[in-house]
Every structure is written in structure tokens, then in C-alpha cells.
Design a protein around this motif. Structure first.
Motif, PDB file in Angstrom:
ATOM      1  N   ARG A   1     -12.093 -21.479 -16.361  1.00 31.38           N
ATOM      2  CA  ARG A   1     -12.751 -22.679 -16.888  1.00 31.38           C
ATOM      3  C   ARG A   1     -12.004 -23.318 -18.053  1.00 31.38           C
ATOM      4  N   LEU A   2     -10.916 -22.694 -18.507  1.00 26.54           N
ATOM      5  CA  LEU A   2     -10.130 -23.269 -19.596  1.00 26.54           C
ATOM      6  C   LEU A   2      -9.441 -24.545 -19.140  1.00 26.54           C
ATOM      7  N   THR A   3      -9.276 -25.489 -20.054  1.00 29.48           N
ATOM      8  CA  THR A   3      -8.488 -26.673 -19.733  1.00 29.48           C
ATOM      9  C   THR A   3      -7.020 -26.254 -19.664  1.00 29.48           C
ATOM     10  N   PRO A   4      -6.192 -27.011 -18.972  1.00 29.48           N
ATOM     11  CA  PRO A   4      -4.776 -26.634 -18.903  1.00 29.48           C
ATOM     12  C   PRO A   4      -4.115 -26.498 -20.282  1.00 29.48           C
TER      13      PRO A   4
ATOM     14  N   ARG B   1      -2.110 -22.531 -24.422  1.00 33.47           N
ATOM     15  CA  ARG B   1      -2.124 -21.953 -25.770  1.00 33.47           C
ATOM     16  C   ARG B   1      -2.579 -20.498 -25.744  1.00 33.47           C
ATOM     17  N   VAL B   2      -3.594 -20.204 -24.946  1.00 32.90           N
ATOM     18  CA  VAL B   2      -4.091 -18.830 -24.824  1.00 32.90           C
ATOM     19  C   VAL B   2      -3.012 -17.939 -24.207  1.00 32.90           C
ATOM     20  N   ASP B   3      -2.355 -18.423 -23.173  1.00 34.53           N
ATOM     21  CA  ASP B   3      -1.288 -17.652 -22.530  1.00 34.53           C
ATOM     22  C   ASP B   3      -0.166 -17.348 -23.524  1.00 34.53           C
TER      23      ASP B   3
ATOM     24  N   GLN C   1      -3.097 -15.432 -34.250  1.00 32.96           N
ATOM     25  CA  GLN C   1      -4.432 -15.449 -33.660  1.00 32.96           C
ATOM     26  C   GLN C   1      -5.403 -16.182 -34.568  1.00 32.96           C
ATOM     27  N   ARG C   2      -5.372 -15.887 -35.832  1.00 28.13           N
ATOM     28  CA  ARG C   2      -6.284 -16.557 -36.763  1.00 28.13           C
ATOM     29  C   ARG C   2      -6.008 -18.055 -36.785  1.00 28.13           C
ATOM     30  N   GLY C   3      -4.750 -18.441 -36.702  1.00 26.75           N
ATOM     31  CA  GLY C   3      -4.413 -19.847 -36.701  1.00 26.75           C
ATOM     32  C   GLY C   3      -4.987 -20.572 -35.505  1.00 26.75           C
TER      33      GLY C   3
END
Length: 127
Positions: A39-42, A47-49, A119-121
Motif C-alpha cells: 500500500r506504500l506509494t512508489p 525511501r523505505v527500501d 531512521q530517525r530522520g
């Protein structure tokens, strides 16, 4: 009044025989992670990847069971594996465990401080 007492006794027996609720297991966490990832946007997915690729355990743990060379399959599998990473590292001697008799504070691990700062950023910005 007699029926009320019988009804109360019936409910007491019914609820005392019910099994206790248990927490989700790894399968539940992986399933929710798969749904969330899909469900994440591209833009957010990219960014997550990127964040997960920086994790020190990326190759060793997150991609341990991935045989595909396809980057999309590898990224999704890593995200799903990351959902259970805290459970995966239980008992890992790199991390503090107060239940061990020889417990000592976690030492500074290569790449973990950098990963945590990044991660915090990302967490503090809108994805």
C-alpha cells in the motif's frame, strides 16, 4: 431471580472455559507487513527500501531466504523480514538481554549508529 442466577452461572462457566488471547506470531507480523508494503506509494516505497538496505543485517537476516535476483522481490522480502527482526535477534549475543546471567550492555556496533540516525530522520519527515 432463579433464571438470573442460572444465567450468571452459565456465563461464568462459558468465560472461564475460553482460551486466553495470545499475541500475534511471526506470520501475523509478516502478513501485515506485506499488506503495508503493497500500500506504500512508489515514492515512499523507494525511501523505505533505501533505509532498509542500510541496515547492518540486510544481507545476513533480511535476505537470508530470498533466492530471487529481482530487486523488487528482494526489497519486498526485506521489508517483510524486517517486521520480525526484533524477534529474530532475540538471543543474539550482540544485543543486551537482561534474562541472561552474563548480560552486559550492548557494545557500539558498526553501522548501527548511522542506520539509527537515518531512521530517525525519515521518521521525523513526512513519507
Amino acid at each position: 431471580m432463579r433464571y438470573l442466577g442460572l444465567l450468571a452461572a452459565s456465563f461464568s462457566i462459558l468465560f472461564s472455559a475460553a482460551s486466553p488471547a495470545t499475541a500475534w506470531n511471526a506470520t501475523g507480523h509478516r502478513l501485515i507487513a506485506a499488506i503495508a508494503y503493497d500500500r506504500l506509494t512508489p515514492k515512499t516505497r523507494a525511501r523505505v527500501d533505501a533505509l532498509i538496505r542500510l541496515h547492518p543485517d540486510y544481507e545476513k537476516i533480511f535476505l537470508r531466504d530470498v533466492s530471487s535476483a529481482d530487486p523488487k522481490i528482494r526489497a519486498r522480502a526485506a521489508f517483510i523480514a524486517a517486521a520480525v527482526w526484533p524477534d529474530t535477534i532475540k538471543g543474539d549475543p550482540r544485543f543486551y538481554d537482561e534474562t541472561r546471567s552474563n548480560a552486559s550492555p550492548t557494545q557500539l556496533l558498526p553501522a548501527f549508529p548511522t542506520w539509527l540516525v537515518i531512521q530517525r530522520g525519515i521518521i521525523t519527515t513526512r513519507l
